[in-house]
Scaffold this active site. Structure first.
Site, mmCIF file in Angstrom:
data_model
loop_
_atom_site.group_PDB
_atom_site.id
_atom_site.type_symbol
_atom_site.label_atom_id
_atom_site.label_comp_id
_atom_site.label_asym_id
_atom_site.label_seq_id
_atom_site.Cartn_x
_atom_site.Cartn_y
_atom_site.Cartn_z
ATOM 1 N N TYR A 53 0.860 -1.181 0.000
ATOM 2 C CA TYR A 53 0.000 0.000 0.000
ATOM 3 C C TYR A 53 0.896 1.231 0.000
ATOM 4 O O TYR A 53 1.667 1.443 0.940
ATOM 5 C CB TYR A 53 -0.881 -0.043 1.252
ATOM 6 C CG TYR A 53 -1.891 1.064 1.395
ATOM 7 C CD1 TYR A 53 -3.057 1.075 0.633
ATOM 8 C CD2 TYR A 53 -1.712 2.078 2.338
ATOM 9 C CE1 TYR A 53 -4.006 2.077 0.796
ATOM 10 C CE2 TYR A 53 -2.659 3.082 2.506
ATOM 11 C CZ TYR A 53 -3.800 3.070 1.733
ATOM 12 O OH TYR A 53 -4.741 4.067 1.896
ATOM 13 N N CYS A 54 0.820 2.039 -1.061
ATOM 14 C CA CYS A 54 1.789 3.115 -1.288
ATOM 15 C C CYS A 54 1.151 4.495 -1.184
ATOM 16 O O CYS A 54 0.587 5.006 -2.155
ATOM 17 C CB CYS A 54 2.431 2.953 -2.665
ATOM 18 S SG CYS A 54 3.322 1.409 -2.893
ATOM 19 N N TRP B 273 8.956 4.148 3.151
ATOM 20 C CA TRP B 273 8.393 3.411 4.285
ATOM 21 C C TRP B 273 7.234 2.515 3.848
ATOM 22 O O TRP B 273 6.219 2.410 4.540
ATOM 23 C CB TRP B 273 7.953 4.359 5.404
ATOM 24 C CG TRP B 273 9.077 5.132 6.014
ATOM 25 C CD1 TRP B 273 9.267 6.478 5.980
ATOM 26 C CD2 TRP B 273 10.205 4.590 6.723
ATOM 27 N NE1 TRP B 273 10.436 6.817 6.613
ATOM 28 C CE2 TRP B 273 11.043 5.671 7.083
ATOM 29 C CE3 TRP B 273 10.593 3.296 7.087
ATOM 30 C CZ2 TRP B 273 12.227 5.506 7.785
ATOM 31 C CZ3 TRP B 273 11.783 3.140 7.784
ATOM 32 C CH2 TRP B 273 12.575 4.228 8.130
ATOM 33 N N GLN C 17 4.508 -2.452 46.278
ATOM 34 C CA GLN C 17 3.501 -1.590 45.663
ATOM 35 C C GLN C 17 4.024 -0.887 44.416
ATOM 36 O O GLN C 17 3.299 -0.738 43.420
ATOM 37 C CB GLN C 17 3.029 -0.549 46.674
ATOM 38 C CG GLN C 17 1.842 0.273 46.184
ATOM 39 C CD GLN C 17 1.386 1.288 47.214
ATOM 40 O OE1 GLN C 17 1.927 2.386 47.295
ATOM 41 N NE2 GLN C 17 0.413 0.920 48.037
ATOM 42 N N THR D 226 -14.999 6.929 12.286
ATOM 43 C CA THR D 226 -13.788 7.726 12.160
ATOM 44 C C THR D 226 -13.270 8.181 13.526
ATOM 45 O O THR D 226 -12.081 8.034 13.838
ATOM 46 C CB THR D 226 -14.033 8.950 11.262
ATOM 47 O OG1 THR D 226 -14.384 8.501 9.947
ATOM 48 C CG2 THR D 226 -12.792 9.821 11.170
ATOM 49 N N VAL E 249 10.163 -3.167 35.206
ATOM 50 C CA VAL E 249 9.926 -4.276 36.137
ATOM 51 C C VAL E 249 11.105 -5.253 36.103
ATOM 52 O O VAL E 249 11.550 -5.765 37.141
ATOM 53 C CB VAL E 249 8.612 -5.002 35.810
ATOM 54 C CG1 VAL E 249 8.482 -6.302 36.611
ATOM 55 C CG2 VAL E 249 7.413 -4.090 36.095
ATOM 56 N N GLU F 86 0.059 4.436 10.417
ATOM 57 C CA GLU F 86 -1.413 4.506 10.328
ATOM 58 C C GLU F 86 -1.972 5.751 11.021
ATOM 59 O O GLU F 86 -3.093 5.739 11.515
ATOM 60 C CB GLU F 86 -2.058 3.240 10.904
ATOM 61 C CG GLU F 86 -1.855 2.010 10.043
ATOM 62 C CD GLU F 86 -2.381 2.184 8.627
ATOM 63 O OE1 GLU F 86 -3.596 2.388 8.455
ATOM 64 O OE2 GLU F 86 -1.576 2.134 7.682
ATOM 65 N N GLY F 87 -1.203 6.808 11.020
ATOM 66 C CA GLY F 87 -1.612 8.066 11.649
ATOM 67 C C GLY F 87 -0.934 8.231 12.995
ATOM 68 O O GLY F 87 -1.117 7.408 13.887
#
Length: 376
Positions: A121-122, A154, A276, A310, A334, A360-361
């Site tokens: 997908y370009c 990309w 904790q 959307t 951790v 993707e945004g």
């Protein structure tokens, strides 16, 4: 209202998890270190109906909805998000063909993709990422063909793709209304660069894609001229929920690794999960993973059922992207010094997580979309 998965969805989840456990997780470190493309996993996914999953059944695909894609992507990304991204890229390239393609285009190309032909997908370019309307690649009409010129960057799966869905200007005087989309075959003269070096997701190859007077038949244009931007925006509505779900999968894996470690690592005479400072980090991870999963699945369900998604898709993408970055960073914390070592999986998970705030945004663009919708 019902939040319980159907029996078919549970079967899909279990199938996907078994695949991730048996086929992805054992080789994730190998592909992360070697940067090889995971062809053996791709082939096994195709055999198991886990490739090109959103191709409708009438064109030879599994015909999954967006909610099913979310369920699948969470499990596969739990195994390795780099391999999961390589597996799911065909589904991204399928979306514009489903949205804007003619019946002839669907019959010709969706059947090929369902059979295992790789697609890319370009949209993104060196000078146009978040600003889709700013792209410079152009397609000039010459009789029954278009001459396509420009550079994309990309582009995930670009080095291995046979088909490219390309967005280009057909009217360079216009921005949004000047963009059209095309299905382009590699053999027509498309050139691709070497895989670009990246921080994470090494099993997912991205590259530059070059178009120099590539002749594209006019019949391969998706929809009327000037409708490409609208198509791209509709693609985002369908692609963002599964991407958000994949981020949930990475966060879940980090949470599970951190929890297991915290139960066995001792300090001050007790497992560190009893402290904790550690247990609250794990509690936050658990809460946010659950919230992210619900946001992703809600946005998917809305689209599957004909509602506008959307804004919910932007909620899901922004929240899950930021959440997975924090969850993986906290998982490294951790583990302490061991978390900074490549001998433990959380180091890779943290590197893999960062891209969710970008592709993707970006997280900032998601907030822009939300703010824009609030202002209407």
């Amino acid at each position: 209202m019902n939040f319980v998965l159907s029996s078919e969805q549970k079967m899909l989840r279990d199938l996907a998890h078994d695949f991730a456990e048996n086929e992805i997780k054992p080789v994730a470190e190998h592909y992360d270190q070697t940067h090889e493309y995971p062809w053996p996993v791709i082939k096994k996914a195709l055999e198991n109906g886990l490739l090109s999953v959103n191709v409708p059944e009438q064109y030879g695909g599994p015909g999954m909805g967006v909610l099913e894609e979310c369920i699948l992507n969470e499990e596969l990304a739990w195994g390795c998000s780099g391999i999961q991204t390589a597996l799911m890229l065909n589904s991204l390239a399928v979306l514009p063909i489903k949205i804007a393609g003619s019946e002839a285009q669907k019959q010709k190309y969706l059947t090929q993709i369902a059979a295992g032909r790789m697609a890319a997908y370009c949209v993104t370019e060196p000078g146009a990422g978040s600003d889709v309307a700013g792209l410079a690649t152009y397609a000039e009409r010459k009789g029954d063909t278009y001459l396509l010129n420009g550079v994309k960057t990309w582009i995930t799966n670009g080095p291995v793709a046979d088909l490219f869905v390309v967005f280009a200007k057909t009217d360079r005087q216009e921005r949004y209304r000047g963009i059209s989309a095309f299905i382009v075959e590699r053999e027509w003269g498309v050139k691709t660069g070497q895989p670009l070096p990246k921080m994470g997701q090494h099993a997912s190859w991205t590259c530059e894609v070059f178009f120099e007077n590539v002749e594209v038949p006019a019949e391969n244009r998706l929809g009327p001229e000037g409708t490409g931007f609208l198509t791209a925006m509709k693609v985002f509505d369908g692609s963002r929920p599964p991407v958000a779900a994949a981020a949930v999968g990475v966060a879940r894996r980090a949470f599970e690794e951190a929890t297991t470690y915290a139960r066995t690592r001792t300090a001050y005479g007790q497992p560190i999960i009893a402290l904790q400072g550690v247990s609250f980090m794990l509690a936050d991870m658990a809460m946010n993973i659950e919230a992210g999963r619900l946001l992703a699945r809600q946005s998917a369900w809305l689209l599957d059922n004909g509602y506008d998604n959307t804004m919910p898709a932007a909620y899901a993408k922004a929240f899950c992207a930021d959440m997975v970055m924090k969850a993986t960073t906290d998982a490294v914390q951790v583990f302490g010094g061991y978390g900074y070592s490549r001998e433990y999986p959380v180091e890779k998970l943290m590197r893999d997580a960062k891209i969710y705030q970008i592709y993707e945004g970006t997280s900032q663009v998601m907030r822009h979309i939300i703010a824009r919708e609030l202002a209407r």
